[in-house]
Scaffold this motif. Structure first.
Motif, short mmCIF file in Angstrom:
data_model
loop_
_atom_site.label_atom_id
_atom_site.label_comp_id
_atom_site.label_asym_id
_atom_site.label_seq_id
_atom_site.Cartn_x
_atom_site.Cartn_y
_atom_site.Cartn_z
N ARG A 210 -10.24 1.36 4.58
CA ARG A 210 -11.34 2.24 4.16
C ARG A 210 -11.77 3.18 5.28
NH1 ARG A 210 -14.10 2.49 -0.44
NH2 ARG A 210 -13.12 0.56 -1.18
N GLY B 109 -10.09 -1.84 8.68
CA GLY B 109 -9.46 -1.84 7.38
C GLY B 109 -9.11 -0.43 6.94
N ARG C 132 -9.53 6.55 -0.98
CA ARG C 132 -10.78 5.95 -1.48
C ARG C 132 -10.69 5.63 -2.97
NH1 ARG C 132 -14.43 10.02 -1.45
NH2 ARG C 132 -14.01 10.22 -3.67
N LEU D 181 -8.53 2.54 -3.40
CA LEU D 181 -9.26 1.35 -2.94
C LEU D 181 -10.33 0.95 -3.95
CD1 LEU D 181 -9.77 2.11 0.86
CD2 LEU D 181 -8.52 0.15 -0.08
N ASP E 180 -7.46 -3.31 1.30
CA ASP E 180 -8.31 -2.83 2.39
C ASP E 180 -8.18 -3.72 3.62
OD1 ASP E 180 -10.19 -1.39 3.85
OD2 ASP E 180 -11.89 -2.49 3.01
N ASP E 181 -7.85 -5.00 3.40
CA ASP E 181 -7.80 -5.97 4.49
C ASP E 181 -6.47 -5.90 5.24
OD1 ASP E 181 -6.52 -6.93 2.21
OD2 ASP E 181 -6.89 -9.03 2.72
N ASN F 33 0.83 -1.21 0.00
CA ASN F 33 0.00 0.00 0.00
C ASN F 33 0.86 1.26 0.00
OD1 ASN F 33 -2.36 -1.48 0.02
ND2 ASN F 33 -2.86 -1.07 2.16
N CYS G 121 -10.63 6.77 4.79
CA CYS G 121 -11.16 7.62 3.71
C CYS G 121 -12.01 8.71 4.33
CB CYS G 121 -11.99 6.79 2.73
SG CYS G 121 -11.10 5.42 1.99
#
Length: 636
Positions: A381, A379, A360, A363, A370-371, A291, A384
């Motif tokens: 998200r 996660g 966001r 993703l 996200d995991d 990431n 965001c």
């Protein structure tokens, strides 16, 4: 959205490549967790030393052993604009954690130098090594083993990577990173670049140059261009180590103070004494590192992170290389234009939608995992979001659905470019990194005679003497970590830009660094291996035709093989670079440092714990040493 197949493939490869070293790291982490914080096991003399100067109520809390104790590790000094705001943070933090039944101590300070001040000076040769010195200082701060979690206060170039490397060596402790924020916008980046180029041409006076620089760097906070410092802040967001949206809130504002207090309380809430234990060694896993690389590429971030992210990953037992960056760069779209890749600064980026919008979009495009587990225990998200004041506290709202300025920030469906603008180039000159996000396509391929330099001073002398008014590739060598600490070479940027603007085909090939200020001139940097590690830059001679091609990934001297093989390595007397401005103290770093592609680190991957030690520690509490992050998640 399903994960992009290239992201999935690269992640799987990193996991497989790192299995042994990551397993060893997690075993070390678990052994430290089992032993626990030694506050309760310290002798009375030890403990009395540890809280002798504490206020009475805080001292009582530590004596009871039941209240979380949060370490503050800070890079504060009042010479660096980015770190000056940290002067006020310890008091804010201590008061905030008292409100949630915890205590905080200022555990230690770390060095913090500014590449902007040392640029082109002998002190710059300490810069890269300061990262590992900061990691060591972090370890010293935490060595008293009195803490249940830690807050890390840092912003700039080597400081945040150093703090994170240090934190990962105490990976059983939760870690929350606390930024200071950028200074308010001053002189525009276009105007700043213009006055620098005019000065390099002799068309602006030193007084005019200083006035322009002073209007640009004018107050407390980070420099507002998107160099390594602000790339650091972006990465802390994407890695889930900041509170959402914390990176680009300006200093000395109510929201900045509220975020600092909220970060302190979050650290106190995720200790092993809670039901939501989140040690940093599990937060930073292989997916988190991927990431970070994706976030760097999507924003055209600093090339320094092709070193720093490798080093950070290594500290967590994870092995990444420049092939990983290269493959991800080919599929990660460029979503931002922030100087030097555009005209806007980070304040403009934040106003346009900021990190929550960016995360966001990535993703939703399947380009981020996200995991993962972040400091929120959720996660990615959950990050965001954008922070707002709610009384004296912080309220998070969903990131805006549309960019407020598509000249600065765009969606993944309509990016500025289809790729991340960072490429690997390789050939008989070694392997190197090129940042091409600000380089126009017509300048991304250069084939021209080499002019060899052994220092940036030699280059500038030739430029000022009018000897570079032609097509050429500047081969600047003996700038690697073993030679002189791998300084940044920003001083060359205005001169090279002027030559390119005059219609010359120019490029730079160097084993040194250019960092987040890599601009519109093609530059193959971090050439690895360097000459002192047997690298081939020492075989280049003046007049050799050099091909630098970002499209084909080529970095080569077009010299007949038999001629190339018959050459001997060039030699240079580096002793003047090893004495003065404290450089003699860093001889150990120069002699032990790894190659640039291995992070230019002075430490190695974690080694396995001796079986007898691991079993002894585990048996003490009837536990077992896990071999994966999944074991940790199951236990949670």
């Amino acid at each position: 959205m399903a994960l992009h197949p290239v992201v999935e493939t690269v992640t799987a490869r990193i996991i497989a490549r790192s299995r042994a070293s990551r397993g060893a790291y997690l075993a070390h982490l678990e052994a430290a967790r089992i032993k626990g914080v030694q506050r309760g096991a310290l002798s009375c003399t030890n403990l009395a030393h540890g809280f002798a100067a504490f206020p009475a109520n805080d001292k009582l809390a530590l004596r009871e052993y039941k209240k979380p104790s949060v370490a503050i590790v800070s890079s504060y000094n009042d010479m660096l604009s980015a770190h000056q705001p940290f002067e006020r943070f310890p008091a804010i933090i201590k008061e905030a954690v008292r409100k949630v039944g915890a205590v905080a101590q200022f555990a230690g300070g770390t060095p913090a130098m500014c590449d902007g001040v040392t640029q082109g000076q002998p002190g710059m040769e300490l810069s890269l090594f300061s990262r590992d010195a900061i990691a060591m200082a972090t370890a010293v701060a935490l060595s008293h083993n009195m803490f249940d979690a830690a807050l890390y206060l840092g912003v700039c170039d080597k400081i945040v990577p150093g703090l994170l490397i240090g934190a990962l060596h105490f990976g059983h402790l939760p870690a929350v990173f606390v930024p200071a924020g950028p200074m308010t916008s001053g002189l525009s980046n276009q105007e700043k670049a213009k006055v620098r180029q005019l000065y390099a041409q002799g068309k602006a006076s030193r007084e005019e140059l200083l006035e322009g620089e002073s209007k640009s760097y004018h107050g407390a906070g980070t420099c507002t261009f998107y160099g390594t410092a602000n790339s650091n802040q972006m990465l802390m967001e994407v890695m889930g180590l900041h509170l959402p949206g914390a990176a680009f809130i300006t200093p000395n504002t109510p929201l900045r103070d509220a975020l600092t207090a909220a970060a302190a309380q979050r650290a106190a809430a995720i200790t092993a004494q809670s039901d939501n234990y989140l040690p940093v060694g599990h937060v930073v896993d292989e997916k988190c590192i991927v990431n970070a690389v994706v976030g760097l590429l999507a924003t055209g971030g600093s090339t320094n992170h092709t070193l720093h992210l490798v080093a950070i990953a290594k500290a967590a037992g994870i092995v990444i290389d420049w092939n990983d960056f290269n493959e991800l760069s080919a599929v990660v779209p460029m979503l931002t234009r922030i100087y030097p890749n555009g005209d806007a600064d980070v304040n403009h980026f934040h106003a346009a939608g900021g990190t929550g919008f960016l995360i966001r979009e990535l993703l939703d495009a399947g380009l981020l995992h996200d995991d993962v587990t972040t400091i929120l225990g959720k996660g990615l998200r959950a990050h965001c979001a954008e922070p707002f004041l709610d009384g004296e506290g912080v309220l998070w709202k969903d990131a805006p659905l549309a960019s407020a300025d598509e000249n600065v920030l765009r969606t993944a469906a309509a990016p500025f470019a289809p790729d991340g603008g960072m490429v690997l180039v390789a050939g008989n000159l070694g392997r190197a990194v090129m940042k091409v996000s600000a380089v126009k396509p017509q300048h991304r391929t250069v084939e021209a005679p080499a002019i060899v330099f052994n220092s940036q001073e030699d280059f500038m002398a030739a430029y000022k003497a009018g000897k570079l008014e032609r097509d050429f590739v500047a081969v600047l060598r003996f700038q690697g970590p073993r030679a002189n600490g791998m300084p940044e070479l920003h001083a060359l940027t205005p001169a090279l830009a002027n030559l390119q603007d005059a219609g010359r085909k120019v490029a730079l090939v160097t084993d040194g660094r250019m960092s987040g200020a890599s601009g519109k001139v093609p530059a193959a940097i971090h050439v690895s291996p360097e000459i002192l590690a047997g690298g081939p830059l020492g075989l280049v001679r003046d007049g050799d035709i050099i091909r630098v091609d970002a499209f084909t990934g080529t970095l080569a001297a077009l010299v007949p093989a038999e001629v190339w093989q018959a050459r001997s390595q060039a030699q240079a007397d580096m002793s003047p670079n090893h004495v003065g401005m404290g450089r003699e103290l860093f001889a150990m770093f120069r002699s032990t440092v790894s190659a640039a592609e291995e992070g230019a680190t002075t430490f190695g991957l974690p080694s396995p714990i001796p079986t007898t030690v691991a079993l002894h520690d585990a048996a003490a509490v009837g536990d077992s040493v896990p071999g994966s992050d999944e074991d940790f998640l199951i236990k949670k």
